[in-house]
Design a protein around this motif. Sequence first.
Motif, PDB file in Angstrom:
ATOM      1  N   VAL A   1       0.847  -1.199   0.000  1.00  0.00           N
ATOM      2  CA  VAL A   1       0.000   0.000   0.000  1.00  0.00           C
ATOM      3  C   VAL A   1       0.883   1.249   0.000  1.00  0.00           C
ATOM      4  O   VAL A   1       0.633   2.211  -0.736  1.00  0.00           O
ATOM      5  N   MET A   2       1.955   1.224   0.785  1.00  0.00           N
ATOM      6  CA  MET A   2       2.843   2.388   0.833  1.00  0.00           C
ATOM      7  C   MET A   2       3.412   2.681  -0.553  1.00  0.00           C
ATOM      8  O   MET A   2       3.617   3.835  -0.922  1.00  0.00           O
TER       9      MET A   2
ATOM     10  N   GLY B   1       3.574   6.903  -3.421  1.00  0.00           N
ATOM     11  CA  GLY B   1       4.666   7.751  -3.922  1.00  0.00           C
ATOM     12  C   GLY B   1       4.163   8.922  -4.770  1.00  0.00           C
ATOM     13  O   GLY B   1       4.418  10.097  -4.448  1.00  0.00           O
ATOM     14  N   PRO B   2       3.391   8.638  -5.864  1.00  0.00           N
ATOM     15  CA  PRO B   2       2.933   9.739  -6.712  1.00  0.00           C
ATOM     16  C   PRO B   2       2.028  10.713  -5.959  1.00  0.00           C
ATOM     17  O   PRO B   2       2.048  11.919  -6.206  1.00  0.00           O
ATOM     18  N   VAL B   3       1.248  10.162  -5.020  1.00  0.00           N
ATOM     19  CA  VAL B   3       0.323  11.028  -4.259  1.00  0.00           C
ATOM     20  C   VAL B   3       1.132  12.003  -3.397  1.00  0.00           C
ATOM     21  O   VAL B   3       0.856  13.202  -3.342  1.00  0.00           O
ATOM     22  N   LEU B   4       2.169  11.463  -2.774  1.00  0.00           N
ATOM     23  CA  LEU B   4       3.018  12.310  -1.927  1.00  0.00           C
ATOM     24  C   LEU B   4       3.671  13.415  -2.744  1.00  0.00           C
ATOM     25  O   LEU B   4       3.761  14.560  -2.303  1.00  0.00           O
TER      26      LEU B   4
ATOM     27  N   ASP C   1      11.098  11.944   3.153  1.00  0.00           N
ATOM     28  CA  ASP C   1      11.192  10.581   2.619  1.00  0.00           C
ATOM     29  C   ASP C   1      10.019   9.781   3.149  1.00  0.00           C
ATOM     30  O   ASP C   1       9.690   9.880   4.338  1.00  0.00           O
ATOM     31  N   PRO C   2       9.376   8.961   2.309  1.00  0.00           N
ATOM     32  CA  PRO C   2       8.278   8.141   2.845  1.00  0.00           C
ATOM     33  C   PRO C   2       8.843   7.124   3.832  1.00  0.00           C
ATOM     34  O   PRO C   2       9.993   6.708   3.717  1.00  0.00           O
ATOM     35  N   PRO C   3       8.039   6.723   4.825  1.00  0.00           N
ATOM     36  CA  PRO C   3       8.559   5.766   5.808  1.00  0.00           C
ATOM     37  C   PRO C   3       8.726   4.372   5.198  1.00  0.00           C
ATOM     38  O   PRO C   3       8.091   4.044   4.209  1.00  0.00           O
TER      39      PRO C   3
ATOM     40  N   TRP D   1      -4.551  16.240  -2.149  1.00  0.00           N
ATOM     41  CA  TRP D   1      -3.528  15.190  -2.281  1.00  0.00           C
ATOM     42  C   TRP D   1      -3.050  14.750  -0.903  1.00  0.00           C
ATOM     43  O   TRP D   1      -2.786  13.572  -0.676  1.00  0.00           O
ATOM     44  N   ASN D   2      -2.965  15.717   0.023  1.00  0.00           N
ATOM     45  CA  ASN D   2      -2.613  15.339   1.396  1.00  0.00           C
ATOM     46  C   ASN D   2      -3.707  14.450   1.966  1.00  0.00           C
ATOM     47  O   ASN D   2      -3.441  13.457   2.652  1.00  0.00           O
ATOM     48  N   GLY D   3      -4.961  14.805   1.652  1.00  0.00           N
ATOM     49  CA  GLY D   3      -6.097  14.026   2.153  1.00  0.00           C
ATOM     50  C   GLY D   3      -6.080  12.609   1.600  1.00  0.00           C
ATOM     51  O   GLY D   3      -6.326  11.636   2.326  1.00  0.00           O
ATOM     52  N   LEU D   4      -5.747  12.491   0.310  1.00  0.00           N
ATOM     53  CA  LEU D   4      -5.717  11.157  -0.292  1.00  0.00           C
ATOM     54  C   LEU D   4      -4.606  10.318   0.340  1.00  0.00           C
ATOM     55  O   LEU D   4      -4.753   9.115   0.571  1.00  0.00           O
TER      56      LEU D   4
END
Length: 723
Positions: free
Chosen positions: A592-593, A597-600, A608-610, A701-704
């Motif tokens: 799921v993480m 990536g594109p959403v972030l 950096d994503p966790p 996008w933050n919400g998504l």
Amino acid sequence: MPQPATPHATTDTPAAVGSALAEEQAALDAAWSRRATVLDDLEATLAAARPEDAAARARIVRLRGRRAELRQADHGLVFGRLDGDDGSVRRLGRVGLPGATEDDEPLVVDWRAAVARPFYTATPVDPQGVRRRRHVRTSGPEVVGVDDEPLDGSLDDSGLVGEGALLAALDERRTGRMGTAVATLQREQDDVVRADARTPLVVQGGPGTGKTVVALHRVAYLLFALPHLAERGVLVLGPSTRFLDYIAQVLPALGETAVVSSTCDTLVPGVRPTRAEGRDVAELKGRSSWLPTLRRFVASLEPDDGPLALALDGEEYTLPAARVAAARRAAAGAGSYHQARDRVTDRVHELLVDAVADRQAELLARAEEGFEDVLGQLDARLAASDDRALHTGATGSDVDGVLSEADLDALRERVAADRQVAATLDAWWPRRDAATELARLLHDADLLADHGHDLTAAEAARVAAEPTGEGWSSSDVPLLDALADLLGDPEEAGPGADDADHDGVFVAGRAAARRDWAYGHVVVDEAQELSGMQWHMVVRRCPTRSVTAVGDIDQASSAHRQTDWGEAVSDALGDRWRRADLTICYRTPREVMELTGPVLRRAGSRNDPPRAVRSAPVAPWWAEADDATWPGVVADAVAGMAGRYEGGTVGVVAPAARLGALRDVLPDGVPAMSATDAKGLEWDAAVVVDPDGIAAEPRGWNGLYVALTRCTQELAQVAVGTL
Ligand SMILES: Nc1ncnc2c1ncn2[C@@H]1O[C@H](COP(=O)(O)OP(=O)(O)OP(=O)(O)O)[C@@H](O)[C@H]1O
């Protein structure tokens, strides 16, 4: 759900596992028995205790706290063991339990004690004198598993502490309430939990990195390690009452009661926002620049310089402008408008006493020069007063000097009690009500233009155009708080009033009922949502700035424009704050993480994503629907998930505009909410409805990103389009 014993490293044969289980069971039995004895002793002590004075009351509160902590410790009474290089064995648990005698080592060491720290931080590279770390999994009084980690370098370092126990904990079904993680806290989390409380700490972490877990365990740690904090209590601020409900069990389960939890909206006693407002106005009202605006506004409420005319007993006295100005200068350092007012009016009373005394001295002097008619006037004036001490009854030459000290004291009392004097001073420097004054300011574009130097004329007009008389909005609350603080309590008893009813015993209800309660520590969860003015509201509740804020700047959805922590906190915290990062995601599966990536990137992330530690049992999947069929498609997805995660939880996140339709098709117990409301929550399985619709919302996008990261096991997305 308890897991079977995991053979691991040194416990790698059934016989070794059996013997480890038996050994730990004996230790757990001993701990249960010791806990019962300690509880019996406590009950007896409490039954005999009498709350005779403050010290006795404080002791009773401490004993009750200890009793609550022990009673809560059913789960995890012993959860770990450290075997030292020196042959020592130390067991760790949720609460400490003493040895049989005072000279004996504790039977169980409290997880918060300094000697327990290697349990969370020792590694093969830095074993800290520990040969082996053992996680003991229990179900009430029964040991159900052990996981051993030798720290001698014989095992690869996965970067996780007690990986088996951790993954078992993470795989448990979600109940809808957050649980504790004392047994499986990870190294980077423990660093935050035990960080120095004197410096404000801001913790950035992506979704599921344990920010809430860490924040709550930090409260428990601080109350244990710094008992003086318990006297002032800890304030925990969350984004919503739903979120507070979700975390409500954690601190009591850790035995902590010196805690008040609230949202920013409910921080001011007696005020609850009832009015929704546009994001543009919320953004304007959230800016830190309101603080100087309100200061200027409050300064403008003070009287103009000039002489002050007062009447006493029918006589007019005019206090010269220079003297009044000097009185005001002397009060300039007073904390608030009302404190300044009280100080200046006290000084004005003295000036009036001087003026009366001077005039009498003058009259007497003239009398002594032979003006009998003047003496007659004086006598008549004194007789008119209700002050017998001043009534000399003198006529002519038997008045022979200025007022005595006793006369002056009596005159002071009379001036202080005189209604006409009080009325004049009230009109000159009125007491003000924060709510009335704020409403007046916010609805007057001219006043806003005069004081709000950072607002453009159009912005001031936009603020002033909000409807009047329809209650407060969320962004009004911090303004009200700031204004109430600048004005001070109209009936305030002065500095130190805060402590007048505080005898060293923290009572949550008493603290929560006071706007000006100074907490020992404040924890802010979902801190990325706070506006500049809300940050000031936080600092006002903890003047020492002992603050821990946890959040993910990439999940921000509120109206303010901050995109990094410096911008967000420096106005309120200055440059003394420290940042820590949490980098491992414990909730959301890897698969799921990877979708995020594109959403972030679209959300403008600079972090950096966790790194996710778990993988999903079911790959994330999509369903498609059109505007007519989507509710049914969502209901089917939910039904499938409810079957797959029996005993667990399923949640739905959708654009705000689709929530009404969803509530009609979802079974009871399956929550449907906007991305904003889903913040901080998690379910075993989540359905994200109309991701494009969520992305199109403000800060969508933050919400998504929030919506996609709520599940621990399975994610479904339902695209709504034209099929
Ligand atoms: N050390 C740990 N041991 C066991 N469970 C943990 C640990 N750390 C986190 N978790 C679990 O991971 C999940 C996510 O934790 P938490 O809600 O604190 O994350 P978060 O960073 O606040 O997430 P979000 O950004 O979505 O609010 C929770 O179920 C929590 O219990």
